[in-house]
Structures are given as structure tokens and as C-alpha cells.
Design a protein around this motif. Structure first.
Motif, PDB file in Angstrom:
ATOM      1  N   UNK A 302       1.700 -13.443   2.997  1.00 62.04           N
ATOM      2  CA  UNK A 302       0.528 -13.491   2.115  1.00 62.04           C
ATOM      3  C   UNK A 302      -0.648 -14.129   2.829  1.00 62.04           C
ATOM      4  N   UNK A 303      -0.348 -14.994   3.812  1.00 58.87           N
ATOM      5  CA  UNK A 303      -1.408 -15.609   4.594  1.00 58.87           C
ATOM      6  C   UNK A 303      -1.681 -14.870   5.894  1.00 58.87           C
ATOM      7  N   UNK A 304      -1.195 -13.662   6.020  1.00 60.92           N
ATOM      8  CA  UNK A 304      -1.410 -12.891   7.241  1.00 60.92           C
ATOM      9  C   UNK A 304      -2.893 -12.616   7.470  1.00 60.92           C
ATOM     10  N   UNK A 305      -3.244 -12.435   8.741  1.00 51.58           N
ATOM     11  CA  UNK A 305      -4.670 -12.333   9.074  1.00 51.58           C
ATOM     12  C   UNK A 305      -5.276 -10.978   8.688  1.00 51.58           C
ATOM     13  N   UNK A 306      -4.557  -9.915   8.983  1.00 46.25           N
ATOM     14  CA  UNK A 306      -5.094  -8.578   8.701  1.00 46.25           C
ATOM     15  C   UNK A 306      -4.293  -7.865   7.623  1.00 46.25           C
ATOM     16  N   UNK A 307      -3.446  -8.604   6.960  1.00 45.38           N
ATOM     17  CA  UNK A 307      -2.509  -8.003   6.009  1.00 45.38           C
ATOM     18  C   UNK A 307      -3.212  -7.310   4.846  1.00 45.38           C
ATOM     19  N   UNK A 308      -4.181  -8.002   4.286  1.00 45.84           N
ATOM     20  CA  UNK A 308      -4.873  -7.444   3.127  1.00 45.84           C
ATOM     21  C   UNK A 308      -5.604  -6.161   3.513  1.00 45.84           C
ATOM     22  N   UNK A 309      -6.187  -6.168   4.714  1.00 46.93           N
ATOM     23  CA  UNK A 309      -6.903  -4.972   5.168  1.00 46.93           C
ATOM     24  C   UNK A 309      -5.947  -3.806   5.406  1.00 46.93           C
ATOM     25  N   UNK A 310      -4.721  -4.133   5.810  1.00 45.93           N
ATOM     26  CA  UNK A 310      -3.755  -3.070   6.136  1.00 45.93           C
ATOM     27  C   UNK A 310      -3.029  -2.540   4.901  1.00 45.93           C
ATOM     28  N   UNK A 311      -2.921  -3.369   3.879  1.00 48.93           N
ATOM     29  CA  UNK A 311      -2.031  -3.061   2.756  1.00 48.93           C
ATOM     30  C   UNK A 311      -2.261  -1.714   2.075  1.00 48.93           C
ATOM     31  N   UNK A 312      -3.511  -1.375   1.729  1.00 47.52           N
ATOM     32  CA  UNK A 312      -3.696  -0.097   1.028  1.00 47.52           C
ATOM     33  C   UNK A 312      -3.186   1.104   1.836  1.00 47.52           C
ATOM     34  N   UNK A 313      -3.434   1.087   3.125  1.00 52.60           N
ATOM     35  CA  UNK A 313      -2.965   2.224   3.940  1.00 52.60           C
ATOM     36  C   UNK A 313      -1.452   2.211   4.121  1.00 52.60           C
ATOM     37  N   UNK A 314      -0.867   1.020   4.126  1.00 51.69           N
ATOM     38  CA  UNK A 314       0.598   0.941   4.185  1.00 51.69           C
ATOM     39  C   UNK A 314       1.209   1.578   2.935  1.00 51.69           C
ATOM     40  N   UNK A 315       0.680   1.177   1.787  1.00 48.65           N
ATOM     41  CA  UNK A 315       1.226   1.690   0.529  1.00 48.65           C
ATOM     42  C   UNK A 315       1.012   3.198   0.426  1.00 48.65           C
ATOM     43  N   UNK A 316      -0.190   3.641   0.755  1.00 50.42           N
ATOM     44  CA  UNK A 316      -0.466   5.079   0.684  1.00 50.42           C
ATOM     45  C   UNK A 316       0.422   5.857   1.639  1.00 50.42           C
ATOM     46  N   UNK A 317       0.554   5.349   2.854  1.00 48.55           N
ATOM     47  CA  UNK A 317       1.316   6.070   3.867  1.00 48.55           C
ATOM     48  C   UNK A 317       2.799   6.154   3.535  1.00 48.55           C
ATOM     49  N   UNK A 318       3.371   5.047   3.076  1.00 45.27           N
ATOM     50  CA  UNK A 318       4.791   5.058   2.730  1.00 45.27           C
ATOM     51  C   UNK A 318       5.045   5.984   1.551  1.00 45.27           C
ATOM     52  N   UNK A 319       4.147   5.914   0.578  1.00 43.92           N
ATOM     53  CA  UNK A 319       4.302   6.765  -0.592  1.00 43.92           C
ATOM     54  C   UNK A 319       4.185   8.238  -0.201  1.00 43.92           C
ATOM     55  N   UNK A 320       3.222   8.538   0.669  1.00 42.31           N
ATOM     56  CA  UNK A 320       3.043   9.926   1.118  1.00 42.31           C
ATOM     57  C   UNK A 320       4.258  10.417   1.890  1.00 42.31           C
ATOM     58  N   UNK A 321       4.966   9.495   2.512  1.00 44.32           N
ATOM     59  CA  UNK A 321       6.175   9.878   3.258  1.00 44.32           C
ATOM     60  C   UNK A 321       7.379  10.036   2.339  1.00 44.32           C
ATOM     61  N   UNK A 322       7.161   9.885   1.050  1.00 46.13           N
ATOM     62  CA  UNK A 322       8.251  10.087   0.104  1.00 46.13           C
ATOM     63  C   UNK A 322       9.100   8.849  -0.124  1.00 46.13           C
ATOM     64  N   UNK A 323       8.614   7.698   0.319  1.00 38.65           N
ATOM     65  CA  UNK A 323       9.377   6.461   0.132  1.00 38.65           C
ATOM     66  C   UNK A 323       8.921   5.748  -1.149  1.00 38.65           C
TER      67      UNK A 323
END
Ligand SMILES: [Zn+2]
Length: 334
Positions: A302-323
Motif C-alpha cells: 500500500x506504501x509502494x512508490x508507483x503502485x497506485x499509478x500501476x494499479x488500474x492497468x494491472x486490474x484491466x490487464x488481468x481482467x482482460x486476460x480472463x483472470x
């Protein structure tokens, strides 16, 4: 998630007409307390013990029960009963005055010989079942606050299941409310975000005695509890991923069935400006999307440096991959 019921007090609330039943329950409780030594399993086990006894006594006692009830407590008081045996009554509690005495009191002298109940060692897991599509995003929270509150707000706002492992020290931190704010969000969305225990002072558990490990876990539970009623058990994330057979034994006996590691490590705790540089948001996204598969446990902070910036694309990408993004209750089972 068991373990947070305190029904014993209800025994005392019974009206005088049911005093007899209460006496029986009290006798059983006293006996149980005497028999069970200082095991961590005690509170959980005592809960069930008390409630069935109370429930049973409430319903039937009045008419015919008095003689048989008077007779039965005497033998039952002797053996100082086992914890394990008592949960049996709950299935058949209601209307049978006759069955109760036989069911409740463990008759033999066997119990005293039994050692205090111990829980199985914790299981170290790096991922869940590979046969499904579930992926668990997990976020540790210890030292740095960073975008912690924004991240959990984003998860909630987008209905993304996740798991947060928090240190007790973060909940008690007097310099920032962030830990307590995160706990409040988790408390308000219990089915969405699962809470786990990340120790109190974030030590390497391999350097601790069993008593110290238990102390770290209990102290954290106590620190989290005022802000979030969700029991962090059975999920423990060892600081630094450090564990051993002794760690698993101690953690397991404290009620943590799962020692949760990971198979995708974002290293998001390291700043880009570091000497070995930490990952950019793009790199975090690429790492997760390139490595996560069914059953994966992704480690972030939660205290990661770039985590918040990365999160939306992580969620979108995993979901798009059917996960499917799930919390650890779902991935591992409570
Ligand atoms: Zn940590």
C-alpha cells in the motif's frame, strides 16, 4: 473465520427459572477451565462449549428435567471435560432433556490424560489452485504510507477484491492516521477486502522464539481490532517472506492456517531513485501481466512508490486476460 464469539456471558443472563441449567453450564465451564492449560486454542474452543450448554438448558429444563438434571451434573463435574468433545452437542440441542446429560458430560477419566489441544502447523503457500482463473492481489502495509488510502479507496470504488496485510504498529502509529483509515475502509467492505496479519514490529520471524512470535501476532490482533472487527486469522504474511518449520509451527498454533507468500513480486517498495532502481509503473504493470496466472498471489505494498499509478492497468490487464481478482478467502478458503 472463527474465533470471535464470546457467548459465555449469555449463561449468566438466564432467568432464575432456568437457574438449574445455568448451574450445569457453569459447572461445565469451571471444569473445562480447570482442565485446559494455557493453550491458545482455548478461547475458540470454549466459545462453542458455553453456547450449546446454554442453548440446551434454556429450552427443555422446566418440567421433567429437574430430577435427571440434578442427578447428572454430579458425575459430569468430575472429569473436567475436554474441549474437543463438547462441540458435539450443538447439532441436537433443542428439545431433549434426556439426551442432554448423556451427550454433554464426557464420562471417562480420559480427558485429563489428553494434552492441551494444539493446532496444526501453518501452511506456507505461494499460490492457489492452478486449475482455476483466480488471482489474488495482496498489499502489505508496514512502514511507508504513500498512497495507501487512495489505493484502498480505488479498490473499493472499482469493486476489486484484494487482501491487505497490516502491521500492528501501523494501526497504532501516532504520526499518521493512514493505517486506521485503511482499516476503516476494510471494515466497511468485509466481503471485498480481506485483512491479514503482518506482525507488529515487522521482524524476521526466523529470529524469534515461539513465544515472541505468538506475542507479535496477538499484539497485532489487539492493535487492529479497535478499527476493524475482521479477524486477521487465518492469514499471516511473514515479514521478508521469512519462515521455517519453527515459524510455521508457532504461527499455526496461533490460529494462522496460512502463511501467505507470493509467486509474483512487484518489488514496488523500492523507489525508482534507488541504487538498484525500483520499478516504474510501466514495469510493475508488465511484470504482473507477464507473470500472473491462475492461482497467482501478487505481492504489492500500500506504501509502494508507483503502485497506485500501476494499479488500474494491472486490474484491466488481468481482467482482460480472463483472470478473476479474488481475496484470499476465496483463493485459499477461510
Ligand atoms: Zn512487510
Amino acid at each position: 473465520m472463527a474465533g470471535r464469539t464470546h457467548p459465555a456471558s449469555s449463561v449468566r443472563d438466564r432467568p432464575a427459572a432456568r437457574r438449574l441449567g445455568a448451574l450445569i453450564a457453569a459447572a461445565l465451564l469451571v471444569a473445562a477451565c480447570g482442565a485446559i492449560a494455557p493453550s491458545s486454542a482455548t478461547p475458540a474452543s470454549l466459545g462453542p462449549t458455553a453456547s450449546p450448554a446454554a442453548a440446551v438448558t434454556a429450552t427443555p429444563a422446566a418440567p421433567s428435567a429437574s430430577p435427571s438434571a440434578v442427578a447428572s451434573p454430579t458425575p459430569s463435574a468430575t472429569p473436567g471435560p475436554t474441549v474437543v468433545r463438547t462441540p458435539t452437542p450443538p447439532p441436537a440441542p433443542t428439545p431433549r432433556p434426556t439426551s442432554r446429560p448423556t451427550a454433554t458430560p464426557p464420562p471417562t477419566a480420559k480427558p485429563p490424560a489428553t494434552p492441551p489441544p494444539t493446532l496444526a502447523p501453518s501452511a506456507a503457500v505461494r499460490h492457489g489452485s492452478r486449475s482455476g482463473n483466480d488471482v489474488a492481489l495482496t498489499f502489505d502495509m508496514g512502514g511507508r504510507v504513500g498512497d495507501a488510502v487512495a489505493i484502498v479507496d480505488w479498490l473499493v470504488g472499482h469493486g476489486v477484491h484484494a487482501t491487505v496485510f497490516m502491521t500492528g504498529a501501523m494501526a497504532d502509529n501516532t504520526n499518521t492516521d493512514a493505517g486506521r483509515q485503511v482499516l476503516a475502509v476494510i471494515a466497511a467492505h468485509p466481503g471485498l477486502i480481506t485483512l491479514g496479519n503482518h506482525s507488529y514490529t515487522h521482524p524476521d520471524f526466523r529470529t524469534l522464539t515461539a513465544a515472541q512470535m505468538a506475542g507479535e501476532l496477538r499484539r497485532t490482533e489487539a492493535a487492529l481490532a479497535p478499527y476493524c472487527s475482521q479477524d486477521p486469522r487465518p492469514f499471516f504474511r511473514p515479514p521478508y517472506g521469512g519462515y521455517s518449520t519453527a515459524v510455521l509451527a508457532a504461527v499455526g498454533s496461533a490460529g494462522y492456517r496460512w502463511t501467505v507468500l507470493w509467486d509474483v513480486d512487484t518489488i514496488d517498495w523500492r523507489p525508482i531513485a534507488n541504487d538498484p532502481p525500483g520499478p516504474t509503473a510501466d514495469e510493475i504493470v508488465a511484470k504482473v501481466l507477464g507473470n500472473a496466472q491462475g492461482g497467482s498471489i501478487v505481492l504489492m505494498h500500500l506504501g509502494g512508490y508507483e503502485t497506485y499509478a500501476a494499479l488500474p492497468r494491472i486490474v484491466d490487464g488481468l481482467t482482460a486476460a480472463g483472470l478473476d481478482l479474488v481475496n484470499l478467502d476465496r483463493l485459499l478458503g477461510g
